[in-house]
Design a protein around this motif. Structure first.
Motif, mmCIF file in Angstrom:
data_model
loop_
_atom_site.group_PDB
_atom_site.id
_atom_site.type_symbol
_atom_site.label_atom_id
_atom_site.label_comp_id
_atom_site.label_asym_id
_atom_site.label_seq_id
_atom_site.Cartn_x
_atom_site.Cartn_y
_atom_site.Cartn_z
ATOM 1 N N GLY A 18 0.616 -0.981 -0.103
ATOM 2 C CA GLY A 18 -0.081 -0.018 -0.127
ATOM 3 C C GLY A 18 1.295 1.382 -0.005
ATOM 4 N N ASP A 21 1.099 2.486 -3.383
ATOM 5 C CA ASP A 21 -0.290 2.894 -3.736
ATOM 6 C C ASP A 21 -0.431 4.773 -3.524
ATOM 7 O OD1 ASP A 21 -0.875 0.802 -5.152
ATOM 8 O OD2 ASP A 21 -2.338 0.441 -3.590
ATOM 9 N N TRP A 258 -8.560 2.651 -10.305
ATOM 10 C CA TRP A 258 -9.658 2.110 -9.379
ATOM 11 C C TRP A 258 -11.314 2.432 -9.649
ATOM 12 C CZ3 TRP A 258 -8.001 -3.010 -7.354
ATOM 13 C CH2 TRP A 258 -6.574 -2.955 -6.903
ATOM 14 N N SER A 303 -3.791 -10.479 -1.287
ATOM 15 C CA SER A 303 -3.007 -9.946 0.324
ATOM 16 C C SER A 303 -1.624 -10.591 0.199
ATOM 17 C CB SER A 303 -3.512 -10.534 1.223
ATOM 18 O OG SER A 303 -2.653 -9.543 2.122
ATOM 19 N N ARG A 304 -0.435 -10.140 1.055
ATOM 20 C CA ARG A 304 0.572 -10.138 1.284
ATOM 21 C C ARG A 304 0.773 -11.534 1.836
ATOM 22 N NH1 ARG A 304 3.559 -7.500 4.658
ATOM 23 N NH2 ARG A 304 1.860 -6.196 4.637
ATOM 24 N N LYS A 309 -1.307 -10.432 8.226
ATOM 25 C CA LYS A 309 -3.152 -10.412 7.953
ATOM 26 C C LYS A 309 -3.358 -11.719 8.331
ATOM 27 C CE LYS A 309 -1.458 -6.673 4.908
ATOM 28 N NZ LYS A 309 -1.922 -5.791 4.353
ATOM 29 N N LEU A 331 -5.327 -14.988 -4.028
ATOM 30 C CA LEU A 331 -4.077 -14.401 -4.910
ATOM 31 C C LEU A 331 -3.673 -13.761 -3.752
ATOM 32 C CD1 LEU A 331 -2.377 -13.812 -7.623
ATOM 33 C CD2 LEU A 331 -4.290 -10.889 -7.214
ATOM 34 N N ALA A 358 0.750 -15.489 -6.554
ATOM 35 C CA ALA A 358 1.351 -14.452 -7.499
ATOM 36 C C ALA A 358 1.301 -12.921 -7.419
ATOM 37 C CB ALA A 358 1.062 -14.568 -8.600
ATOM 38 N N TYR A 359 2.280 -12.419 -8.044
ATOM 39 C CA TYR A 359 2.044 -10.834 -8.360
ATOM 40 C C TYR A 359 1.327 -10.371 -9.082
ATOM 41 C CZ TYR A 359 1.549 -5.975 -5.796
ATOM 42 O OH TYR A 359 1.019 -5.454 -6.052
ATOM 43 N N GLU A 361 -1.607 -7.673 -10.838
ATOM 44 C CA GLU A 361 -2.036 -6.592 -10.759
ATOM 45 C C GLU A 361 -3.271 -6.562 -11.231
ATOM 46 O OE1 GLU A 361 -1.106 -3.690 -8.759
ATOM 47 O OE2 GLU A 361 -1.998 -2.673 -8.981
ATOM 48 N N GLU A 381 -3.767 -3.297 10.979
ATOM 49 C CA GLU A 381 -3.503 -3.296 9.536
ATOM 50 C C GLU A 381 -3.969 -1.527 10.181
ATOM 51 O OE1 GLU A 381 -3.372 -3.275 6.675
ATOM 52 O OE2 GLU A 381 -4.419 -4.815 6.800
ATOM 53 N N LEU A 385 -6.035 -1.082 2.098
ATOM 54 C CA LEU A 385 -6.420 -0.754 0.725
ATOM 55 C C LEU A 385 -7.413 -1.328 0.358
ATOM 56 C CD1 LEU A 385 -3.168 1.080 -0.896
ATOM 57 C CD2 LEU A 385 -5.248 2.311 0.262
HETATM 58 P P1 ADP Z 1 0.083 -3.852 2.515
HETATM 59 O O1 ADP Z 1 0.891 -2.771 2.483
HETATM 60 O O2 ADP Z 1 -0.020 -3.966 4.355
HETATM 61 O O3 ADP Z 1 0.875 -4.949 1.828
HETATM 62 P P2 ADP Z 1 -2.963 -2.602 1.893
HETATM 63 O O4 ADP Z 1 -4.171 -2.998 2.257
HETATM 64 O O5 ADP Z 1 -2.314 -1.360 2.343
HETATM 65 O O6 ADP Z 1 -1.642 -3.469 2.325
HETATM 66 O O7 ADP Z 1 -1.662 -2.676 -0.131
HETATM 67 C C1 ADP Z 1 -2.173 -4.041 -0.373
HETATM 68 C C2 ADP Z 1 -1.867 -3.145 -2.048
HETATM 69 O O8 ADP Z 1 -1.546 -4.383 -2.615
HETATM 70 C C3 ADP Z 1 -3.106 -2.943 -2.803
HETATM 71 O O9 ADP Z 1 -3.021 -1.770 -4.063
HETATM 72 C C4 ADP Z 1 -2.953 -4.854 -3.177
HETATM 73 O O10 ADP Z 1 -4.304 -5.083 -4.083
HETATM 74 C C5 ADP Z 1 -2.247 -5.545 -4.025
HETATM 75 N N1 ADP Z 1 -1.751 -6.247 -3.447
HETATM 76 C C6 ADP Z 1 -1.405 -7.438 -2.490
HETATM 77 N N2 ADP Z 1 -1.155 -8.267 -2.720
HETATM 78 C C7 ADP Z 1 -1.045 -8.412 -4.437
HETATM 79 C C8 ADP Z 1 -1.120 -9.634 -4.811
HETATM 80 N N3 ADP Z 1 -0.684 -10.851 -4.464
HETATM 81 N N4 ADP Z 1 -1.092 -8.887 -6.335
HETATM 82 C C9 ADP Z 1 -1.753 -8.027 -6.689
HETATM 83 N N5 ADP Z 1 -1.286 -6.788 -6.307
HETATM 84 C C10 ADP Z 1 -1.447 -7.146 -4.655
#
Ligand code: ADP
Length: 495
Positions: A18, A21, A258, A303-304, A309, A331, A358-359, A361, A381, A385
């Motif tokens: 986040g 972002d 978004w 999520s991570r 989390k 994911l 995977a990561y 977007e 948290e 986001l």
């Molecule tokens: P944090 O910063 O603690 O990871 P947030 O909810 O503030 O959590 O932000 C996470 C951001 O990363 C969001 O934009 C979310 O869509 C993105 N994200 C997390 N994991 C993935 C993933 N595996 N693939 C794509 N986007 C991801």
């Protein structure tokens, strides 16, 4: 008025969470309030490739640092998709395969102390007029990677430039061994409890908290929680002491990036008046996550995968969730043990639990645009986001009652449902039972189509654009500049 922002990530150039972002969206939002933001970020390979696809030689060097912590470095200035950037091109520090903070094996880079001290030292130099025709009125440092900027600033040539530190996650603190202090180039007096010293070592975030004129964090609830022993992670005493300077400003979202009405990652775009189009996105999710195609409740996770989390609790109860007839699309990536648990669950429950490690977007956008709900069982948290994206995309958030999650989702209790203002479900404290209970409650609500749609509509109507939050940053910046200028003028008079 001009802000110099310093950060280790910025969407769309480099992102692990986040932080990116926020750093990517805030400049556009602050521009509407009369603040021009220039952002200093490290020249990781992905960044260099994006700003100069044909190789760095074509970039204009704004300033050279021939011996920056032993590295040959330069700062290049570029405008990338409307964002004014200063990129620290220092191949010995940043040009390497792996993540921004971790090597290919998932360990912290052993020279992270040097990499982010270098970023911060350059930040302070630029703030102090190191670049011709560039005079920022204020410095905005994000997280531990940029926090040392404020120490260099106070002990350097421009102690009068006000500095703000934003905490995006207090868990990441940048703690290093005491013997590194000598290599940081700070004066001896900085080695104290009022400076960078932290439990016998060097603390980057701690130093920033000490030297900042104002500290912000990304939600009011988190601003309260981090002053407590439970969530202060060793810094609660200092945060209580600095309570008057600590502000909770909830994050906004980039409503262009978004926007379900225009999002190119969706199979079908939609608005609050065409919610039924979400079904096509749901079908696309079913295909890409290998899920059965039916009308059962579809909950997703983006999520991570980390302890913070709370996804271990979900993983441990995944059989019970599948037995309730709920489908899950996940994911994410992170802890190897958690990844293994989810993969095993997917093979035990084919068609019901779909997992992609995977990561990705675009996939994150599609999940928001087609799943019925997003579950976020975080232990803590700061803001979060993904629940905000969920609200905007009619993907009802089911969230643990903590930090920014508690501040942004209105629980579907009887009163809120009766008044038509509920936007999601809250639960807590996090436990296997509370998680299963909230999922059962959500599943029941989902069967009542009119109620569910009312929640989707209320969430989509909520305003989480940056405008309100940017106004708060802008007024904080203005106050600090005024206070420092007043102070400086008084110093002059006294002389
Ligand atoms: P944090 O910063 O603690 O990871 P947030 O909810 O503030 O959590 O932000 C996470 C951001 O990363 C969001 O934009 C979310 O869509 C993105 N994200 C997390 N994991 C993935 C993933 N595996 N693939 C794509 N986007 C991801």
């Amino acid at each position: 008025m001009r802000v110099l922002a310093i950060a280790s990530e910025m969407h769309p150039l480099i992102k692990t969470g986040g932080l990116a972002d926020v750093v990517g969206a805030l400049p556009g939002a602050l521009a509407h309030h009369g603040w021009q933001v220039t952002t200093l970020i490290p020249g990781y390979p992905t960044v260099m490739k994006r700003i100069a696809p044909e190789g760095g030689a074509t970039l204009r060097t704004a300033k050279r640092y021939p011996a920056l912590f032993g590295a040959n470095a330069r700062v290049v200035r570029v405008n990338h998709e409307g964002r004014d950037l200063l990129v620290l091109d220092a191949p010995a520090l940043f040009d390497r395969e792996g993540g921004p903070y971790l090597d290919m094996a998932g360990h912290d880079w052993s020279d992270n102390w040097r990499r982010y001290a270098a970023l911060s030292a350059v930040g302070a130099d630029l703030a102090a007029g190191g670049l011709r025709h560039f005079r920022p009125d204020i410095v905005h440092a994000h997280d531990w990677q940029a926090a040392l900027t404020l120490a260099y600033l106070r002990h350097g040539r421009a102690p009068h430039v006000p500095g703000v530190l934003t905490i995006h996650n207090l868990a990441f603190q940048g703690r290093f061994d005491a013997h590194l202090f000598g290599a940081l180039g700070l004066p001896h007096e900085a080695w104290s409890v009022e400076g960078v010293e932290y439990y016998g070592g060097v603390g980057y975030l701690k130093a920033g908290l000490q030297y900042a004129d104002a500290i912000t964090t990304v939600s009011p609830s988190y601003a309260r929680e981090i002053r407590t022993g439970e969530w202060g992670m060793g810094l609660d005493g200092l945060l209580r002491e600095r309570g008057d300077a600590l502000h909770g400003i909830v994050n906004g979202i980039d409503t262009e990036e978004w926007n379900p009405a225009t999002d190119p990652a969706l199979a079908a775009r939609f608005t609050v008046d065409s919610l039924s189009a979400r079904k096509r996105n749901r079908a696309a999710i079913e295909t890409s996550f290998g899920l059965d195609s039916d009308d059962s409740f579809l909950v997703m996770v983006v999520s991570r995968l980390t302890w913070q989390k709370g996804l271990d609790v979900l993983a441990n109860r995944i059989d019970a969730i599948a037995a309730m007839g709920i489908r899950v699309a996940l994911l994410g990536s992170g802890d190897a043990a958690l990844e293994g648990q989810f993969l095993a669950a997917a093979s035990r429950h084919r068609g019901r639990i779909g997992v992609r490690l995977a990561y990705d977007e675009p996939a994150a956008h599609l999940l928001q645009g087609g799943a019925d709900a997003i579950i976020i069982p975080s232990r803590t948290e700061p803001c979060g986001l993904t629940q905000l994206y969920g609200l905007r995309y009619g993907c009802v958030p089911i969230v643990a009652r903590t930090g920014g999650l508690a501040d942004t989702v209105i629980d579907a209790n009887e009163a809120a449902l009766g008044a038509g203002v509920a936007t999601g479900l809250q639960f807590g404290p996090l436990s296997p039972d509370s998680l299963l209970d909230v999922l059962a409650r959500a599943q029941t609500l989902h069967r009542d189509t009119a109620t569910w749609e009312a929640m989707q509509r209320a969430g989509m109507a909520a305003d989480f654009s940056w405008d309100r939050s940017a106004a708060r940053y802008a007024s904080l910046f203005a106050q600090l500049v005024k206070a420092k200028r007043g102070g400086a003028a008084m110093d002059e008079t006294a002389r």
